[in-house]
Every structure is written in structure tokens, then in C-alpha cells.
Design an enzyme around this catalytic site. Structure first.
Site, PDB file in Angstrom:
ATOM      1  CD  GLU A 113      -0.314 -28.818 -26.321  1.00 45.15           C
ATOM      2  OE1 GLU A 113       0.030 -29.342 -27.781  1.00 45.15           O
ATOM      3  OE2 GLU A 113       0.665 -27.955 -26.870  1.00 45.15           O
TER       4      GLU A 113
ATOM      5  CG  HIS B  64       7.489 -29.657 -20.621  1.00 45.36           C
ATOM      6  ND1 HIS B  64       6.727 -30.211 -19.808  1.00 45.36           N
ATOM      7  CD2 HIS B  64       6.509 -29.102 -21.271  1.00 45.36           C
ATOM      8  CE1 HIS B  64       5.507 -30.441 -20.419  1.00 45.36           C
ATOM      9  NE2 HIS B  64       5.654 -30.037 -21.769  1.00 45.36           N
TER      10      HIS B  64
ATOM     11  NE  ARG C 117       4.654 -25.849 -22.745  1.00 49.88           N
ATOM     12  CZ  ARG C 117       5.138 -26.415 -23.415  1.00 49.88           C
ATOM     13  NH1 ARG C 117       6.121 -25.820 -23.898  1.00 49.88           N
ATOM     14  NH2 ARG C 117       4.561 -27.052 -24.077  1.00 49.88           N
TER      15      ARG C 117
ATOM     16  CG  HIS D 285      10.421 -27.696 -22.758  1.00 48.92           C
ATOM     17  ND1 HIS D 285       9.915 -28.596 -23.421  1.00 48.92           N
ATOM     18  CD2 HIS D 285       9.620 -27.065 -23.330  1.00 48.92           C
ATOM     19  CE1 HIS D 285       9.545 -29.117 -24.544  1.00 48.92           C
ATOM     20  NE2 HIS D 285       8.814 -27.609 -23.877  1.00 48.92           N
TER      21      HIS D 285
ATOM     22  NE  ARG E 274       8.007 -23.183 -26.332  1.00 47.24           N
ATOM     23  CZ  ARG E 274       7.340 -24.317 -26.318  1.00 47.24           C
ATOM     24  NH1 ARG E 274       6.457 -24.439 -27.640  1.00 47.24           N
ATOM     25  NH2 ARG E 274       7.557 -24.723 -25.762  1.00 47.24           N
TER      26      ARG E 274
END
Length: 518
Positions: free
Chosen positions: A116, A241, A289, A350, A385
Site C-alpha cells: 500500500e 482517505h 495518504r 478517514h 498514519r
């Protein structure tokens, strides 16, 4: 009044993991789990991507995972916490497997590891695109096998019980003695007196309205902790997100298009087909992100468009459908055939990277009050994060809280706690007041306290949130308790924390971006 050894508020991965461990260790002690919806409804249930754990030591290493986390956190992570969480990953995964969770395997029978955004290697353990649901299901099955656990669905924790509720208790060392809880079906408010209380109440996404979170994510644990004067920090770091499904009919969808889809090779494009992420970062779609969300936000501000697109048409479609069956089906339900169509996407609230401050044992600044999961600020995430670190963090901290409580039993409480007092209140007749303030609050947070902020908008937001607070406070004091009123009260508290801590942040870091800090 119920007397229990352990009160757990929340039924996601954090609360359930701790409950299983402590109930197995002490079969003669009562554990009560309070959750405000059905037992399985939590942010955990909707986690698609997976759990980031280093397993392939030929290509990967703990150090690489640590470095990826530190880079994403933009200098604000606690390195000792990062190392501790990542090193414990394999042991916590082993426990999940023992409890019955299943994860995808490759042709050789080894776990099929995904990749990811922000990760330098393939290390995401997953179950199709419903990893959280698989974990939640396994944990609940184990919970129901333990007779000393009582799970109370449709029960809402209103407030923590601390020193100021009880006569004769010294106020100098603030201590938690349990919580006042509303039975949402009967309307009864009762006291749960607990030797130890764990807040595992999840995130705050509904404060923004447009979110990938379920409707229960209203920041209840953080708000309760705030009113109990617990230390709370880093609330300005809201992770948006980058790719929530956009409803082209004009509604904002909360359905998440997993980070793993970009890890699988999907491209972000504008309406003209330009693949824009390489213009912003060398990692393109695999940037962290915060960078992807800010890049999309910039593209939308330049173009005036409402959304961008995620292009999967060039991918191996059989393999894609095998990896992401739920996403594929959801797109078809919205008349999007990803074999030929681009997926309209937009950033949505998110994940909260800050929250209730805890140490490595999950202790808060209040005695006998612990916290775990998304409602906490552990130091793992810093300013942003890293994808799929959250489920790992919840498992590790639930384990650490368990270990601490095994060796450091809380003192048994031998005094009475006063019952909830709602004399002088009446049933609210104007529910429109709650709904109006809720919509105004959510619009305020989206427009003034979103992905990109400014001091002017934040200062205007403070003035408006104070007006909403005053109106809600009057309503709360004169009305019988309802879930919707309590949730609104909690969201106002959370919004106040986000705005004020945003104004105090004078440097752009990770998920926080203020144009006046340039």
C-alpha cells in the site's frame, strides 16, 4: 448499578482483543463490553486493506517498516513506540490466527502479502478486501465462548465517573470509577462501577459528515475523556482517505476504495485523462495518504471539479476481482464497470492520528482509565498514519494494557456511586434543533477545517462552534438523554478540540496543512 472488574467501551478490534485476553486470564472476573450499536458495528468492520506486519525477512525487515512509518509520520512519531509496535506484529498475528481469523494465501500456501501507499515492501496481511470484517467476526466468536464476558449492544456510554461525582473522594489524584450508561431500547440510565475502564471507542469521522467511517464514529470516547479532563493532543491531524467513491448523482459516498487498489497498480487521473500524481511526488499513486489527498484537493481547486478518477482498466481484471470482490461489486451497484470505466473518487475524512494521550501501557492521565485504538494518541502515527498500521496498533496496545493489568491490579472499589440525576429535565419536543446543529457542524468542519486550512477560516470556525456549543449545552441541560443529543454534544467537543489544536500548530506536518504556515 453493576459492579465489574473491567469495563470496555467499544467493540472493535481494540476492545475485543483486550476483553478476550483478560477474560481468559481471569475467568472468575466480570468483563462488560458496552457498544452503542450492534455488537459487530465498528470501524474495524469496515477496514478493507489489512494489517501491516513484517513476515518476509528475505526482502523486508522491521527496520524498513519502522523507516516507512517514521517517514509517513513526518518527524512527529515516537520512535520507541514505532519500534515496539512493529516488532510485536508477528506475535499478535499469531494470536489472531489461533482465534480463527483467516487471511489470503498465495499458491505456495504462504500468506499473500499486499503493498500500500507509503510502504517500501509487500507486507499487508489481508482477507480479500474485507480484512476488518474477518477479524471482527473471529474476535466476536471468541468473546461469545467466554462466560465471564457480558456484551451489551445498543448501550451508550454517556460520561465517565470520576472524583467530582463522589463525595469524600480527594480531588487531587483524578481517578475513573466506571461510567453512566444509557440502555437505548428501554431509556434506562444506569451506573457501571468498574475497577478498570478501557476506552476503545473508535474515531471521529462523522464530525465531518462526508467520511469513510460508519455512522457510529462520533468521537464519544474522546469527548468523554475531554470532559473528565484527560490529556488529549494532536487532534489537528485528521487523515483524509484519498479515494472514497464519489456519487455522481450529487451525494457523497462513504464507501472506501482501498489504498491497496493503488498498491495493485491503479492510476489517478483528472477528467481529461492526465495522470497527475507524478507531478507531485516521485512515488506517484504510492505516496503517503496526506500527499495524495492534498494533491487531489489541489487538482479539484484548480479545476473546480467535484472529483477525480481512479483508473483500473489496464490491470489484470481476473486478479483484481479475486483481490477486491467487494469493491468490484460496489462499483457495479453504482453502474461503474471497472473493466471499462474509471471510478469517480474524492478524499473523505478517514482516520484520526491524535486523541487521548496514552503511554506504552495504554494508561491515560487519569488513574484506572486506559485507552486503545483510534481514540488514542500513542506516538505511532505522528502527523500521518502509514496505511494498515492502525489494526496492528490496536492489537499491540490491547496486549500491553492486558499485560499491565495482570501485574498491576486496580484497587477494588468499596464505595457507592450516586445514580444518574435527571431531575428537572423533560423529553425534547424539537428534534429539528439537533439535526440542524448537526448539519451546520458538519458543514463547518468540511468547509473551514478540511484538508487545507487557513487561520482566517479556523478563527471563523471558533466563533461558530462556540455558538453551536451554547445552543447544544442549553438543550442538553434541560432535556432527557437521547443518543442523538449525546452524539451531537460529543461531536461539538471534538470539533472544538480539532479547531483549537489546529490554530496552535504553526508548522505544516503530515496530514496538517495550513496555507498561512507556508
Amino acid at each position: 448499578m453493576k459492579d465489574v472488574s473491567y469495563l470496555v467501551i467499544g467493540s472493535g478490534i481494540a476492545g475485543l482483543t483486550f476483553s478476550v485476553k483478560i477474560a481468559e486470564k481471569f475467568p472468575d472476573r466480570k468483563v462488560v463490553i458496552v457498544t452503542k450499536s450492534t455488537e459487530e458495528e465498528s470501524n474495524t468492520k469496515y477496514a478493507q486493506g489489512g494489517v501491516a506486519i513484517v513476515l518476509n525477512h528475505e526482502k523486508d525487515s522491521f527496520k524498513k517498516h519502522v523507516d516507512d512509518t517514521l517517514i509517513a509520520g513526518d518527524g512527529l512519531c515516537n520512535k520507541a513506540v514505532v519500534e515496539m509496535v512493529i516488532n510485536e506484529g508477528p506475535d499478535r498475528l499469531k494470536e489472531l490466527l489461533e482465534w480463527g481469523a483467516n487471511f489470503d494465501e498465495d499458491a505456495t500456501g504462504n500468506l499473500d502479502l499486499g503493498k500500500e501507499g507509503g510502504h517500501s515492501e509487500f507486507r499487508i496481511v489481508h482477507h480479500k478486501d474485507i480484512t476488518g470484517f474477518e477479524i471482527e467476526t473471529a474476535l466476536l466468536k471468541r468473546v461469545h465462548q467466554l462466560p465471564n464476558i457480558t456484551l451489551l449492544p445498543h448501550h451508550f456510554a454517556i460520561d465517565l465517573i470520576t472524583n467530582h461525582h463522589i463525595k469524600g473522594i480527594k480531588p487531587d489524584e483524578k481517578t475513573c470509577f466506571g461510567a453512566y450508561v444509557l440502555n437505548q431500547k428501554s431509556g434506562e440510565i444506569f451506573t457501571i462501577k468498574a475497577n478498570s475502564t478501557l476506552l476503545a471507542s473508535g474515531g471521529i469521522g462523522r464530525v465531518y459528515g462526508h467520511t469513510t467511517n460508519p455512522v457510529i464514529a462520533t468521537g464519544d470516547g474522546i469527548a468523554m475523556a475531554y470532559r473528565a479532563q484527560t490529556k488529549i493532543s494532536d487532534m489537528e491531524f485528521i487523515q483524509f482517505h484519498p479515494t472514497a467513491l464519489y456519487d455522481v448523482r450529487g451525494n457523497q459516498s462513504s464507501f472506501l476504495i482501498s489504498e491497496a487498489v493503488r498498491g495493485f497498480g491503479a492510476y489517478l487521473r483528472d477528467k481529461k485523462g492526465h495522470r497527475f500524481m507524478p507531478d507531485y511526488d516521485a512515488r506517484a499513486e504510492l505516496a503517503s495518504r496526506d500527499i495524495v489527498s492534498q494533491s487531489i484537493d489541489n487538482e479539484l481547486k484548480k479545476s473546480g471539479d467535484t472529483h477525480v478518477y481512479l483508473d483500473c482498466t489496464h490491470l489484470d481484471m481476473d486478479s483484481f476481482i479475486a483481490h477486491f470482490p467487494n469493491i468490484y461489486k460496489k462499483c457495479l451497484d453504482n453502474h461503474i464497470d471497472i473493466k471499462t470505466d474509471w471510478i469517480p473518487v474524492v478524499p473523505a475524512s478517514h482516520y484520526l492520528c491524535g486523541g487521548i494521550e496514552v503511554d506504552m501501557d495504554g494508561k491515560t492521565s487519569i488513574t484506572n482509565l486506559f485507552a486503545c485504538g483510534e481514540c488514542t494518541k500513542t506516538g505511532l502515527h505522528g502527523a500521518n498514519r502509514l496505511a494498515s498500521n492502525s489494526l496492528l496498533e490496536a492489537m499491540v496496545y490491547a496486549h500491553n494494557i492486558f499485560k499491565y493489568q495482570v501485574k498491576s491490579d486496580s484497587e477494588v472499589l468499596d464505595f457507592d456511586i450516586p445514580n444518574w440525576d435527571d431531575q428537572g429535565t423533560s423529553v425534547a419536543k424539537e428534534h429539528v434543533i439537533i439535526q440542524h446543529n448537526l448539519k451546520e457542524l458538519q458543514a463547518l468542519m468540511r468547509d473551514y477545517v478540511g484538508i487545507v486550512r487557513s487561520n482566517e477560516r479556523l478563527n471563523n470556525a471558533i466563533k461558530r462552534i462556540d455558538l453551536i456549543y451554547d445552543e447544544v449545552d442549553v438543550l442538553y441541560k434541560k432535556s432527557k438523554i437521547t443518543t442523538s443529543l449525546c452524539e451531537l454534544r460529543n461531536m461539538v467537543n471534538v470539533a472544538h478540540l480539532i479547531i483549537n489544536q489546529s490554530l496552535k500548530r504553526k508548522e505544516n506536518k503530515g496530514g496538517y496543512f495550513n496555507i498561512d504556515n507556508l
